[in-house]
Write a protein that holds these residues in place. Structure first.
Motif, PDB file in Angstrom:
ATOM      1  N   UNK A  46     -33.852 -68.383 -32.838  1.00 31.13           N
ATOM      2  CA  UNK A  46     -33.937 -67.448 -33.949  1.00 31.13           C
ATOM      3  C   UNK A  46     -32.522 -67.047 -34.336  1.00 31.13           C
ATOM      4  N   UNK A  47     -32.163 -67.261 -35.596  1.00 33.54           N
ATOM      5  CA  UNK A  47     -30.804 -66.960 -36.054  1.00 33.54           C
ATOM      6  C   UNK A  47     -30.819 -65.615 -36.771  1.00 33.54           C
ATOM      7  N   UNK A  48     -30.209 -64.618 -36.165  1.00 33.36           N
ATOM      8  CA  UNK A  48     -30.199 -63.258 -36.704  1.00 33.36           C
ATOM      9  C   UNK A  48     -29.044 -63.118 -37.695  1.00 33.36           C
ATOM     10  N   UNK A  49     -29.355 -62.683 -38.906  1.00 27.66           N
ATOM     11  CA  UNK A  49     -28.338 -62.552 -39.941  1.00 27.66           C
ATOM     12  C   UNK A  49     -28.429 -61.166 -40.575  1.00 27.66           C
ATOM     13  N   UNK A  50     -27.321 -60.444 -40.544  1.00 27.67           N
ATOM     14  CA  UNK A  50     -27.245 -59.164 -41.243  1.00 27.67           C
ATOM     15  C   UNK A  50     -26.940 -59.455 -42.709  1.00 27.67           C
ATOM     16  N   UNK A  51     -27.867 -59.103 -43.587  1.00 25.05           N
ATOM     17  CA  UNK A  51     -27.710 -59.410 -45.003  1.00 25.05           C
ATOM     18  C   UNK A  51     -26.760 -58.409 -45.673  1.00 25.05           C
ATOM     19  N   UNK A  52     -26.320 -58.746 -46.859  1.00 24.74           N
ATOM     20  CA  UNK A  52     -25.352 -57.900 -47.555  1.00 24.74           C
ATOM     21  C   UNK A  52     -25.903 -56.513 -47.857  1.00 24.74           C
ATOM     22  N   UNK A  53     -27.222 -56.400 -47.983  1.00 23.82           N
ATOM     23  CA  UNK A  53     -27.807 -55.088 -48.280  1.00 23.82           C
ATOM     24  C   UNK A  53     -28.075 -54.262 -47.029  1.00 23.82           C
ATOM     25  N   UNK A 120     -28.427 -67.351 -50.569  1.00 24.66           N
ATOM     26  CA  UNK A 120     -27.533 -66.500 -49.786  1.00 24.66           C
ATOM     27  C   UNK A 120     -26.182 -66.350 -50.470  1.00 24.66           C
ATOM     28  N   UNK A 121     -25.551 -65.203 -50.237  1.00 28.81           N
ATOM     29  CA  UNK A 121     -24.162 -65.052 -50.669  1.00 28.81           C
ATOM     30  C   UNK A 121     -23.267 -65.860 -49.734  1.00 28.81           C
ATOM     31  N   UNK A 122     -22.011 -66.019 -50.107  1.00 27.47           N
ATOM     32  CA  UNK A 122     -21.084 -66.770 -49.264  1.00 27.47           C
ATOM     33  C   UNK A 122     -20.932 -66.119 -47.899  1.00 27.47           C
ATOM     34  N   UNK A 123     -20.864 -64.792 -47.862  1.00 27.25           N
ATOM     35  CA  UNK A 123     -20.725 -64.096 -46.578  1.00 27.25           C
ATOM     36  C   UNK A 123     -21.989 -64.224 -45.739  1.00 27.25           C
ATOM     37  N   UNK A 124     -23.167 -64.148 -46.369  1.00 30.45           N
ATOM     38  CA  UNK A 124     -24.416 -64.328 -45.632  1.00 30.45           C
ATOM     39  C   UNK A 124     -24.505 -65.745 -45.068  1.00 30.45           C
ATOM     40  N   UNK A 125     -24.049 -66.728 -45.854  1.00 33.78           N
ATOM     41  CA  UNK A 125     -24.057 -68.112 -45.394  1.00 33.78           C
ATOM     42  C   UNK A 125     -23.126 -68.289 -44.189  1.00 33.78           C
ATOM     43  N   UNK A 126     -21.982 -67.640 -44.222  1.00 33.10           N
ATOM     44  CA  UNK A 126     -21.069 -67.739 -43.081  1.00 33.10           C
ATOM     45  C   UNK A 126     -21.681 -67.091 -41.840  1.00 33.10           C
ATOM     46  N   UNK A 127     -22.328 -65.933 -42.009  1.00 34.72           N
ATOM     47  CA  UNK A 127     -22.982 -65.288 -40.856  1.00 34.72           C
ATOM     48  C   UNK A 127     -24.091 -66.175 -40.300  1.00 34.72           C
ATOM     49  N   UNK A 128     -24.864 -66.814 -41.189  1.00 42.59           N
ATOM     50  CA  UNK A 128     -25.925 -67.723 -40.759  1.00 42.59           C
ATOM     51  C   UNK A 128     -25.334 -68.888 -39.964  1.00 42.59           C
ATOM     52  N   UNK A 155     -18.017 -79.406 -45.151  1.00 40.22           N
ATOM     53  CA  UNK A 155     -16.827 -79.174 -44.343  1.00 40.22           C
ATOM     54  C   UNK A 155     -16.548 -77.683 -44.158  1.00 40.22           C
ATOM     55  N   UNK A 156     -16.793 -76.893 -45.191  1.00 41.83           N
ATOM     56  CA  UNK A 156     -16.568 -75.444 -45.073  1.00 41.83           C
ATOM     57  C   UNK A 156     -17.428 -74.849 -43.968  1.00 41.83           C
ATOM     58  N   UNK A 157     -18.705 -75.209 -43.953  1.00 42.23           N
ATOM     59  CA  UNK A 157     -19.632 -74.688 -42.940  1.00 42.23           C
ATOM     60  C   UNK A 157     -19.260 -75.214 -41.558  1.00 42.23           C
ATOM     61  N   UNK A 158     -18.852 -76.487 -41.468  1.00 44.80           N
ATOM     62  CA  UNK A 158     -18.411 -77.025 -40.177  1.00 44.80           C
ATOM     63  C   UNK A 158     -17.156 -76.307 -39.687  1.00 44.80           C
ATOM     64  N   UNK A 159     -16.307 -75.889 -40.615  1.00 45.44           N
ATOM     65  CA  UNK A 159     -15.120 -75.121 -40.234  1.00 45.44           C
ATOM     66  C   UNK A 159     -15.478 -73.786 -39.618  1.00 45.44           C
ATOM     67  N   UNK A 160     -16.451 -73.092 -40.215  1.00 44.24           N
ATOM     68  CA  UNK A 160     -16.909 -71.821 -39.639  1.00 44.24           C
ATOM     69  C   UNK A 160     -17.496 -72.036 -38.241  1.00 44.24           C
ATOM     70  N   UNK A 161     -18.300 -73.085 -38.117  1.00 42.20           N
ATOM     71  CA  UNK A 161     -18.935 -73.348 -36.824  1.00 42.20           C
ATOM     72  C   UNK A 161     -17.913 -73.764 -35.772  1.00 42.20           C
ATOM     73  N   UNK A 162     -16.937 -74.551 -36.162  1.00 42.47           N
ATOM     74  CA  UNK A 162     -15.902 -74.976 -35.228  1.00 42.47           C
ATOM     75  C   UNK A 162     -15.102 -73.780 -34.738  1.00 42.47           C
ATOM     76  N   UNK A 163     -14.781 -72.875 -35.652  1.00 45.74           N
ATOM     77  CA  UNK A 163     -14.059 -71.656 -35.269  1.00 45.74           C
ATOM     78  C   UNK A 163     -14.891 -70.811 -34.307  1.00 45.74           C
ATOM     79  N   UNK A 164     -16.188 -70.705 -34.570  1.00 47.16           N
ATOM     80  CA  UNK A 164     -17.067 -69.919 -33.703  1.00 47.16           C
ATOM     81  C   UNK A 164     -17.166 -70.545 -32.317  1.00 47.16           C
ATOM     82  N   UNK A 165     -17.259 -71.886 -32.269  1.00 44.84           N
ATOM     83  CA  UNK A 165     -17.355 -72.561 -30.968  1.00 44.84           C
ATOM     84  C   UNK A 165     -16.071 -72.363 -30.164  1.00 44.84           C
ATOM     85  N   UNK A 166     -14.913 -72.459 -30.827  1.00 43.29           N
ATOM     86  CA  UNK A 166     -13.640 -72.233 -30.140  1.00 43.29           C
ATOM     87  C   UNK A 166     -13.573 -70.814 -29.579  1.00 43.29           C
ATOM     88  N   UNK A 167     -14.081 -69.839 -30.356  1.00 42.59           N
ATOM     89  CA  UNK A 167     -14.055 -68.440 -29.892  1.00 42.59           C
ATOM     90  C   UNK A 167     -14.951 -68.267 -28.667  1.00 42.59           C
TER      91      UNK A 167
END
Length: 433
Positions: A46-53, A120-128, A155-167
């Motif tokens: 289950x992927x929990x996402x805090x929405x912009x609202x 989704x907004x760009x920020x919601x997509x990144x949180x997802x 590639x943008x989404x893979x960049x977010x995921x790669x950064x998260x995995x490194x963290x």
């Protein structure tokens, strides 16, 4: 959701029928069959996402690893409303076969989240994206399972995921994911690789059948990343692209279309608004006639390139298909029943497990570059891709022609033969000679 579940079940049933038929032909051990009828691992999260609202939404997600006898799992992540466990499982099976057909040291992997990412907004997509990566982090890694982009990921989404995995790992591990931005260790040539590989397979088929590009018309269903680059490169090679469609409509011009200005018009609004996804359509191109999407599938063309979704050619529309050849750029666009009907009419199909493998081949090259720390020029990547795609496509086509069987059957025989050999070499089979 009932229709989606039926769709996914149909995909899975088709895959198992073909698997059993090919294993019967290979006359391999029953132990091998049992190992290949189920994935090694299927994880639901289950992927929990805090929405912009400020509200919280939980999106179902999956990661599946099919047989890994040849190496770690490899496969993309898709964000789509119809994704479910069976679809992801079927896609991971296809990935296992595809990697084996191309001689890659990988098993099959696939992931997905059931979501409409364009809502989704760009920020919601990144949180997802980051939330999904956190949920599957324990089962992936450069030696276990290497995710990549798929439908509605890039590639943008893979960049977010790669950064998260490194963290999470508190380390720099670029080889954990592929299809990344160049700045994070992505490979030159990766973005166009699926379309380029599909064109190389088509070129080989055309050469073996003494057909010239300038005498060959193509209708392209779909205008996402893979289909666009295929159309662009095919146009450059001299093929005549007479029709193009996307999710909103289709256009047709018998004298030929140039994909680049169509792409430019389609994405202009995306750039202006800074969106992750394109909201425009190919139908906004003024130099062609607008037609229905089903009309494109029935055009009298030499090649119908299917680059959209699964199950686009099925029992209800296969008789209207007039193309001389089908090229599967998408995964599973032709159902088993339609495949059999086309074979009876002697209409060849260049199958997805061969034709759309360019992306995973260059992902493999990205993985090698990440692990060695040495990065290649784009011309070198493209040359290596062409050599591998041509070599393995020749093997498939020669087997099909020698045995007078469809290209799909020949590809599955080659891939499952290689997987079976790896299973036996590992000593995981008992009642074998």
């Amino acid at each position: 959701m009932t229709q989606d579940r039926h769709h996914s079940s149909h995909l899975f049933d088709d895959a198992r029928i073909l698997l059993n038929e090919v294993l019967d032909e290979l006359d391999t051990s029953e132990d091998v069959r049992q190992r290949l009828l189920q994935p090694n691992l299927s994880l639901q999260v289950g992927v929990h996402v805090r929405m912009d609202d400020g509200s919280l939404k939980v999106f179902p997600g999956w990661r599946t690893q099919y047989d890994t006898s040849l190496g770690p799992a490899k496969g993309g992540i898709r964000f789509h409303p119809s994704v479910d466990q069976q679809e992801v499982g079927t896609l991971s099976f296809w990935m296992a076969v595809k990697c084996a057909v191309l001689g890659l040291p990988y098993g099959g992997g696939k992931g997905g989240v059931q979501v409409d990412p364009k809502a989704l907004s760009s920020l919601e997509l990144e949180r997802l994206s980051r939330g999904y990566l956190r949920a599957i982090a324990d089962v992936i890694g450069p030696d276990r399972d290497i995710p990549a982009p798929d439908m509605n990921t890039n590639a943008t989404i893979m960049g977010w995921m790669s950064d998260e995995y490194d963290a999470i790992q508190r380390d720099q591990i670029p080889a954990a994911l592929t299809g990344k931005p160049i700045a994070l260790g992505g490979s030159l040539g990766r973005v166009a690789a699926t379309g380029r590989g599909a064109l190389q397979v088509l070129d080989l088929w055309a050469e073996r059948n003494e057909r010239k590009p300038e005498d060959t018309t193509i209708a392209v269903q779909g205008f996402g990343n893979a289909a666009y680059h295929f159309a662009r490169l095919a146009h450059q090679r001299g093929y005549r692209i007479v029709a193009i469609s996307d999710s909103k409509g289709a256009i047709h011009h018998p004298e030929g279309l140039d994909p680049d200005p169509i792409k430019e018009e389609k994405t202009r609004n995306q750039r202006l608004k800074g969106m992750v996804y394109c909201e425009n359509s190919v139908c906004e191109h003024k130099g062609a006639k607008t037609i229905e999407q089903e009309e494109l599938l029935a055009l009298d063309v030499d090649v119908l390139a299917l680059g959209a979704l699964e199950n686009q050619i099925h029992v209800d529309n296969v008789e209207s298909v007039r193309a001389g050849l089908l090229l599967e750029i998408a995964n599973g666009p032709v159902t088993r029943e339609a495949d059999e009907a086309l074979a009876k009419r002697n209409v060849p199909v260049l199958p997805d497990v061969l034709a759309n493998a360019g992306g995973v081949v260059v992902s493999y090259y990205e993985w090698i570059q990440n692990r060695s720390g040495e990065y290649w020029e784009e011309d070198s990547v493209n040359q290596r891709l062409a050599e591998r795609m041509t070599r393995e496509a020749q093997r498939v086509m020669e087997r099909a022609e020698t045995r007078n069987i469809p290209y799909r059957r020949a590809a599955y025989l080659l891939g499952l033969e290689r997987i079976s050999e790896a299973i036996l070499a590992r000593g995981q089979c008992h009642r074998c000679e």
